[in-house]
Design a protein around this motif. Structure first.
Motif, PDB file in Angstrom:
ATOM      1  N   THR A   1       0.830  -1.211   0.000  1.00  0.00           N
ATOM      2  CA  THR A   1       0.000   0.000   0.000  1.00  0.00           C
ATOM      3  C   THR A   1       0.860   1.256   0.000  1.00  0.00           C
ATOM      4  N   ALA A   2       1.900   1.272   0.813  1.00  0.00           N
ATOM      5  CA  ALA A   2       2.793   2.445   0.876  1.00  0.00           C
ATOM      6  C   ALA A   2       3.470   2.668  -0.470  1.00  0.00           C
ATOM      7  N   ASN A   3       3.889   1.602  -1.119  1.00  0.00           N
ATOM      8  CA  ASN A   3       4.548   1.732  -2.422  1.00  0.00           C
ATOM      9  C   ASN A   3       3.578   2.221  -3.500  1.00  0.00           C
ATOM     10  N   ILE A   4       2.351   1.744  -3.450  1.00  0.00           N
ATOM     11  CA  ILE A   4       1.349   2.219  -4.414  1.00  0.00           C
ATOM     12  C   ILE A   4       1.117   3.713  -4.219  1.00  0.00           C
ATOM     13  N   GLU A   5       1.045   4.154  -2.974  1.00  0.00           N
ATOM     14  CA  GLU A   5       0.861   5.580  -2.689  1.00  0.00           C
ATOM     15  C   GLU A   5       2.049   6.401  -3.202  1.00  0.00           C
ATOM     16  N   LYS A   6       3.259   5.852  -3.106  1.00  0.00           N
ATOM     17  CA  LYS A   6       4.438   6.540  -3.640  1.00  0.00           C
ATOM     18  C   LYS A   6       4.322   6.703  -5.150  1.00  0.00           C
ATOM     19  N   PHE A   7       3.893   5.634  -5.832  1.00  0.00           N
ATOM     20  CA  PHE A   7       3.719   5.707  -7.281  1.00  0.00           C
ATOM     21  C   PHE A   7       2.651   6.729  -7.652  1.00  0.00           C
ATOM     22  N   GLN A   8       1.603   6.784  -6.858  1.00  0.00           N
ATOM     23  CA  GLN A   8       0.528   7.732  -7.151  1.00  0.00           C
ATOM     24  C   GLN A   8       1.039   9.170  -7.093  1.00  0.00           C
ATOM     25  N   LYS A   9       1.934   9.436  -6.174  1.00  0.00           N
ATOM     26  CA  LYS A   9       2.502  10.788  -6.047  1.00  0.00           C
ATOM     27  C   LYS A   9       3.492  11.103  -7.166  1.00  0.00           C
ATOM     28  N   LYS A  10       4.225  10.092  -7.638  1.00  0.00           N
ATOM     29  CA  LYS A  10       5.265  10.304  -8.642  1.00  0.00           C
ATOM     30  C   LYS A  10       4.736  10.319 -10.077  1.00  0.00           C
ATOM     31  N   LEU A  11       3.699   9.540 -10.336  1.00  0.00           N
ATOM     32  CA  LEU A  11       3.210   9.388 -11.705  1.00  0.00           C
ATOM     33  C   LEU A  11       2.142  10.426 -12.034  1.00  0.00           C
ATOM     34  N   SER A  12       2.018  10.699 -13.317  1.00  0.00           N
ATOM     35  CA  SER A  12       0.914  11.560 -13.754  1.00  0.00           C
ATOM     36  C   SER A  12      -0.399  10.794 -13.559  1.00  0.00           C
ATOM     37  N   GLU A  13      -1.492  11.504 -13.671  1.00  0.00           N
ATOM     38  CA  GLU A  13      -2.805  10.858 -13.480  1.00  0.00           C
ATOM     39  C   GLU A  13      -3.003   9.733 -14.497  1.00  0.00           C
ATOM     40  N   ASN A  14      -2.626   9.969 -15.744  1.00  0.00           N
ATOM     41  CA  ASN A  14      -2.764   8.959 -16.791  1.00  0.00           C
ATOM     42  C   ASN A  14      -1.835   7.765 -16.542  1.00  0.00           C
ATOM     43  N   GLU A  15      -0.603   8.044 -16.153  1.00  0.00           N
ATOM     44  CA  GLU A  15       0.349   6.966 -15.869  1.00  0.00           C
ATOM     45  C   GLU A  15      -0.120   6.126 -14.687  1.00  0.00           C
ATOM     46  N   PHE A  16      -0.658   6.789 -13.663  1.00  0.00           N
ATOM     47  CA  PHE A  16      -1.134   6.041 -12.501  1.00  0.00           C
ATOM     48  C   PHE A  16      -2.354   5.198 -12.859  1.00  0.00           C
ATOM     49  N   LYS A  17      -3.199   5.709 -13.741  1.00  0.00           N
ATOM     50  CA  LYS A  17      -4.348   4.928 -14.201  1.00  0.00           C
ATOM     51  C   LYS A  17      -3.859   3.668 -14.905  1.00  0.00           C
ATOM     52  N   GLN A  18      -2.847   3.798 -15.746  1.00  0.00           N
ATOM     53  CA  GLN A  18      -2.269   2.638 -16.425  1.00  0.00           C
ATOM     54  C   GLN A  18      -1.664   1.666 -15.415  1.00  0.00           C
ATOM     55  N   PHE A  19      -1.021   2.195 -14.391  1.00  0.00           N
ATOM     56  CA  PHE A  19      -0.441   1.365 -13.334  1.00  0.00           C
ATOM     57  C   PHE A  19      -1.536   0.599 -12.600  1.00  0.00           C
ATOM     58  N   GLU A  20      -2.653   1.276 -12.305  1.00  0.00           N
ATOM     59  CA  GLU A  20      -3.773   0.608 -11.638  1.00  0.00           C
ATOM     60  C   GLU A  20      -4.362  -0.486 -12.521  1.00  0.00           C
ATOM     61  N   GLU A  21      -4.419  -0.245 -13.823  1.00  0.00           N
ATOM     62  CA  GLU A  21      -4.914  -1.260 -14.750  1.00  0.00           C
ATOM     63  C   GLU A  21      -3.998  -2.483 -14.739  1.00  0.00           C
ATOM     64  N   LEU A  22      -2.701  -2.244 -14.670  1.00  0.00           N
ATOM     65  CA  LEU A  22      -1.744  -3.345 -14.570  1.00  0.00           C
ATOM     66  C   LEU A  22      -1.962  -4.137 -13.275  1.00  0.00           C
ATOM     67  N   LEU A  23      -2.141  -3.421 -12.167  1.00  0.00           N
ATOM     68  CA  LEU A  23      -2.406  -4.100 -10.890  1.00  0.00           C
ATOM     69  C   LEU A  23      -3.691  -4.920 -10.948  1.00  0.00           C
ATOM     70  N   ASP A  24      -4.715  -4.385 -11.623  1.00  0.00           N
ATOM     71  CA  ASP A  24      -5.976  -5.122 -11.784  1.00  0.00           C
ATOM     72  C   ASP A  24      -5.768  -6.402 -12.585  1.00  0.00           C
ATOM     73  N   MET A  25      -4.942  -6.314 -13.636  1.00  0.00           N
ATOM     74  CA  MET A  25      -4.650  -7.514 -14.433  1.00  0.00           C
ATOM     75  C   MET A  25      -3.916  -8.552 -13.588  1.00  0.00           C
ATOM     76  N   ILE A  26      -2.991  -8.091 -12.760  1.00  0.00           N
ATOM     77  CA  ILE A  26      -2.258  -9.006 -11.879  1.00  0.00           C
ATOM     78  C   ILE A  26      -3.219  -9.654 -10.889  1.00  0.00           C
ATOM     79  N   ASP A  27      -4.137  -8.853 -10.324  1.00  0.00           N
ATOM     80  CA  ASP A  27      -5.154  -9.407  -9.415  1.00  0.00           C
ATOM     81  C   ASP A  27      -5.999 -10.463 -10.113  1.00  0.00           C
ATOM     82  N   ASN A  28      -6.386 -10.181 -11.353  1.00  0.00           N
ATOM     83  CA  ASN A  28      -7.210 -11.136 -12.105  1.00  0.00           C
ATOM     84  C   ASN A  28      -6.476 -12.451 -12.349  1.00  0.00           C
TER      85      ASN A  28
END
Length: 89
Positions: free
Chosen positions: A34-61
């Motif tokens: 969770t802490a690392n995801i929050e770090k990425f959210q602060k570092k990435l643009s909104e679009n990049e973070f959305k792509q990152f979340e999509e990747l995490l969703d694929m990994i969850d699936n």
């Protein structure tokens, strides 16, 4: 309480919703993720973070699919063991 077959039929049997891992490292690792995801959210643009979340969703699936397959395989093995026990009587 309904029978186990009724619970399965009505979709009330969802063991994955009630699993709390007993591994002592689980909570620690989960907090670190969770802490690392929050770090990425602060570092990435909104679009990049959305792509990152999509990747995490694929990994969850894929993890969910693997867990399901392992459950089904384990259940089948358990039934084969039960069948073998009763055949030997």
């Amino acid at each position: 309480m309904k029978s186990i077959l009724e619970e399965i039929y009505y979709g009330n049997l969802r063991p994955e919703e009630n699993i709390v891992p007993k591994n002592p490292e689980y909570r620690s690792i989960n907090k670190e993720i969770t802490a690392n995801i929050e770090k990425f959210q602060k570092k990435l643009s909104e679009n990049e973070f959305k792509q990152f979340e999509e990747l995490l969703d694929m990994i969850d699936n894929i993890n969910s699919t693997n867990s399901c397959e392992a459950f089904v395989k384990g259940f089948k093995i358990g039934m084969l063991v039960t069948n073998e026990v009763f055949q030997q009587e």
